[in-house]
Design a protein around this motif. Sequence first.
Motif, PDB file in Angstrom:
ATOM      1  N   LYS A 103       1.018  -1.216  -0.056  1.00 39.65           N
ATOM      2  CA  LYS A 103       0.031   0.109  -0.093  1.00 39.65           C
ATOM      3  C   LYS A 103       0.961   1.304  -0.088  1.00 39.65           C
ATOM      4  O   LYS A 103       0.740   2.283  -0.767  1.00 39.65           O
ATOM      5  CB  LYS A 103      -0.774  -0.078   1.251  1.00 39.65           C
ATOM      6  N   GLU A 104       1.900   1.327   0.697  1.00 39.07           N
ATOM      7  CA  GLU A 104       2.771   2.338   0.905  1.00 39.07           C
ATOM      8  C   GLU A 104       3.359   2.812  -0.460  1.00 39.07           C
ATOM      9  O   GLU A 104       3.607   3.679  -0.815  1.00 39.07           O
ATOM     10  CB  GLU A 104       3.824   2.159   2.151  1.00 39.07           C
ATOM     11  N   GLU A 105       3.925   1.654  -1.144  1.00 39.30           N
ATOM     12  CA  GLU A 105       4.510   1.655  -2.450  1.00 39.30           C
ATOM     13  C   GLU A 105       3.812   2.228  -3.453  1.00 39.30           C
ATOM     14  O   GLU A 105       3.834   2.991  -4.280  1.00 39.30           O
ATOM     15  CB  GLU A 105       5.130   0.350  -2.520  1.00 39.30           C
ATOM     16  N   LEU A 106       2.386   1.618  -3.176  1.00 38.66           N
ATOM     17  CA  LEU A 106       1.488   2.017  -4.609  1.00 38.66           C
ATOM     18  C   LEU A 106       1.148   3.601  -4.390  1.00 38.66           C
ATOM     19  O   LEU A 106       1.103   4.319  -5.393  1.00 38.66           O
ATOM     20  CB  LEU A 106       0.190   1.126  -4.247  1.00 38.66           C
ATOM     21  N   TYR A 107       0.986   4.167  -3.172  1.00 36.52           N
ATOM     22  CA  TYR A 107       0.528   5.542  -3.172  1.00 36.52           C
ATOM     23  C   TYR A 107       1.864   6.436  -3.201  1.00 36.52           C
ATOM     24  O   TYR A 107       1.641   7.479  -3.735  1.00 36.52           O
ATOM     25  CB  TYR A 107      -0.174   5.653  -1.558  1.00 36.52           C
ATOM     26  N   ARG A 108       3.113   5.647  -3.089  1.00 37.33           N
ATOM     27  CA  ARG A 108       4.127   6.691  -3.275  1.00 37.33           C
ATOM     28  C   ARG A 108       4.277   6.782  -4.922  1.00 37.33           C
ATOM     29  O   ARG A 108       4.483   7.928  -5.486  1.00 37.33           O
ATOM     30  CB  ARG A 108       5.554   5.962  -2.731  1.00 37.33           C
ATOM     31  N   MET A 109       4.101   5.724  -5.524  1.00 36.79           N
ATOM     32  CA  MET A 109       4.184   6.040  -7.028  1.00 36.79           C
ATOM     33  C   MET A 109       3.052   6.667  -7.359  1.00 36.79           C
ATOM     34  O   MET A 109       3.277   7.429  -8.584  1.00 36.79           O
ATOM     35  CB  MET A 109       3.782   4.521  -7.789  1.00 36.79           C
ATOM     36  N   LEU A 110       1.824   6.706  -6.932  1.00 38.04           N
ATOM     37  CA  LEU A 110       0.687   7.389  -7.423  1.00 38.04           C
ATOM     38  C   LEU A 110       0.821   8.979  -7.389  1.00 38.04           C
ATOM     39  O   LEU A 110       0.465   9.869  -8.048  1.00 38.04           O
ATOM     40  CB  LEU A 110      -0.693   6.909  -7.065  1.00 38.04           C
ATOM     41  N   ALA A 111       1.824   9.191  -6.476  1.00 32.47           N
ATOM     42  CA  ALA A 111       2.163  10.562  -6.057  1.00 32.47           C
ATOM     43  C   ALA A 111       3.234  11.249  -6.956  1.00 32.47           C
ATOM     44  O   ALA A 111       3.436  12.444  -6.962  1.00 32.47           O
ATOM     45  CB  ALA A 111       2.523  10.946  -4.571  1.00 32.47           C
ATOM     46  N   LYS A 117      -0.434  10.424 -15.060  1.00 32.83           N
ATOM     47  CA  LYS A 117      -1.386   9.970 -16.190  1.00 32.83           C
ATOM     48  C   LYS A 117      -1.437   8.571 -16.335  1.00 32.83           C
ATOM     49  O   LYS A 117      -2.378   8.027 -17.163  1.00 32.83           O
ATOM     50  CB  LYS A 117      -1.240  10.620 -17.608  1.00 32.83           C
ATOM     51  N   ALA A 118      -0.652   7.754 -15.521  1.00 34.52           N
ATOM     52  CA  ALA A 118      -0.656   6.272 -15.533  1.00 34.52           C
ATOM     53  C   ALA A 118      -2.220   5.713 -15.162  1.00 34.52           C
ATOM     54  O   ALA A 118      -2.418   6.068 -14.060  1.00 34.52           O
ATOM     55  CB  ALA A 118       0.476   5.709 -14.999  1.00 34.52           C
ATOM     56  N   ALA A 119      -2.397   4.464 -15.905  1.00 32.66           N
ATOM     57  CA  ALA A 119      -3.562   3.772 -15.241  1.00 32.66           C
ATOM     58  C   ALA A 119      -2.833   2.534 -14.683  1.00 32.66           C
ATOM     59  O   ALA A 119      -1.724   2.189 -14.794  1.00 32.66           O
ATOM     60  CB  ALA A 119      -4.322   3.400 -16.678  1.00 32.66           C
ATOM     61  N   VAL A 120      -3.702   2.066 -13.580  1.00 28.02           N
ATOM     62  CA  VAL A 120      -3.286   0.966 -12.630  1.00 28.02           C
ATOM     63  C   VAL A 120      -4.133   0.015 -12.739  1.00 28.02           C
ATOM     64  O   VAL A 120      -5.319  -0.206 -12.466  1.00 28.02           O
ATOM     65  CB  VAL A 120      -3.306   1.741 -11.262  1.00 28.02           C
ATOM     66  N   LEU A 121      -3.384  -1.146 -13.048  1.00 31.09           N
ATOM     67  CA  LEU A 121      -3.998  -2.613 -13.004  1.00 31.09           C
ATOM     68  C   LEU A 121      -3.385  -3.215 -11.885  1.00 31.09           C
ATOM     69  O   LEU A 121      -2.083  -3.578 -11.699  1.00 31.09           O
ATOM     70  CB  LEU A 121      -3.609  -3.277 -14.242  1.00 31.09           C
ATOM     71  N   ILE A 122      -4.288  -3.875 -11.039  1.00 30.96           N
ATOM     72  CA  ILE A 122      -3.559  -4.581  -9.791  1.00 30.96           C
ATOM     73  C   ILE A 122      -4.042  -5.987 -10.008  1.00 30.96           C
ATOM     74  O   ILE A 122      -4.984  -6.386  -9.963  1.00 30.96           O
ATOM     75  CB  ILE A 122      -4.394  -4.070  -8.238  1.00 30.96           C
ATOM     76  N   TYR A 123      -3.093  -6.900 -10.100  1.00 30.32           N
ATOM     77  CA  TYR A 123      -3.244  -8.248 -10.225  1.00 30.32           C
ATOM     78  C   TYR A 123      -3.137  -8.742  -8.663  1.00 30.32           C
ATOM     79  O   TYR A 123      -2.129  -8.753  -8.140  1.00 30.32           O
ATOM     80  CB  TYR A 123      -2.130  -8.811 -11.035  1.00 30.32           C
ATOM     81  N   ALA A 124      -4.272  -9.469  -8.370  1.00 28.06           N
ATOM     82  CA  ALA A 124      -4.347 -10.171  -7.025  1.00 28.06           C
ATOM     83  C   ALA A 124      -3.958 -11.634  -7.262  1.00 28.06           C
ATOM     84  O   ALA A 124      -4.855 -12.549  -7.982  1.00 28.06           O
ATOM     85  CB  ALA A 124      -5.690 -10.093  -6.481  1.00 28.06           C
ATOM     86  N   ASN A 125      -2.648 -11.891  -7.297  1.00 23.55           N
ATOM     87  CA  ASN A 125      -2.126 -13.011  -7.695  1.00 23.55           C
ATOM     88  C   ASN A 125      -2.098 -14.276  -6.593  1.00 23.55           C
ATOM     89  O   ASN A 125      -2.389 -13.895  -5.533  1.00 23.55           O
ATOM     90  CB  ASN A 125      -0.769 -13.037  -8.088  1.00 23.55           C
ATOM     91  N   LYS A 126      -2.000 -15.447  -6.944  1.00 24.60           N
ATOM     92  CA  LYS A 126      -1.981 -16.466  -6.220  1.00 24.60           C
ATOM     93  C   LYS A 126      -3.382 -17.077  -5.517  1.00 24.60           C
ATOM     94  O   LYS A 126      -3.328 -17.352  -4.449  1.00 24.60           O
ATOM     95  CB  LYS A 126      -0.881 -16.322  -5.185  1.00 24.60           C
ATOM     96  N   GLN A 127      -4.402 -16.559  -6.533  1.00 22.96           N
ATOM     97  CA  GLN A 127      -5.744 -16.896  -5.957  1.00 22.96           C
ATOM     98  C   GLN A 127      -5.906 -18.518  -6.205  1.00 22.96           C
ATOM     99  O   GLN A 127      -6.866 -18.840  -5.226  1.00 22.96           O
ATOM    100  CB  GLN A 127      -6.581 -16.194  -6.985  1.00 22.96           C
TER     101      GLN A 127
END
Length: 179
Positions: A103-111, A117-127
């Motif tokens: 979560k910290e890394e995600l919000y650091r990137m988004l800032a 202008k980047a779109a974000v795809l989150i893969y919830a892996n190892k389902q």
Amino acid sequence: MGLIFAKLWNFFCNQEHKVIIVGLDNAGKTTILYQFLMNEVVHTSPTIGSNVEEIVVKNTHFLMWDIGGQESLRSSWNTYYSNTEFIILVVDSTDRERLSITKEELYRMLAHEDLRKAAVLIYANKQDIKGCMSAADISKYLTLSSIKDHPWHIQSCCALTGEGLCQGLEWMTCRTGVR
């Protein structure tokens, strides 16, 4: 009219779209990249630096940068941000202990200015692993609904079988003419 022109332009120019694949170590980033490329599982070892491959989906060219996720490498992720259109964040759905770091890394990137202008795809892996968190659980924990200035999508997947990966790529492909 502008949207139609953009889609035609992309179709005829085979424009390349830069993608960075990020996530903590052992989330499945490299496995996903090579599942895209070869439709098979390859033996991987921890990525030091990056792997880069071109993936073509329905005449759409994605230049995908798989970036190492070890703690010592995360501070260098920003060197890959320039001209990035898509972020693929791979989350290990069994790794509850480190979800706060994700979560910290995600919000650091988004800032970061280069990713505004980047779109974000989150893969919830190892389902496929018993007891894993669902995509909905991960979405709630990462407070994805609070992300208003970036288009985002979360997709359940299993990198080993490829299940769910095509749906994520389809979402990205649909977004290429939207910018």
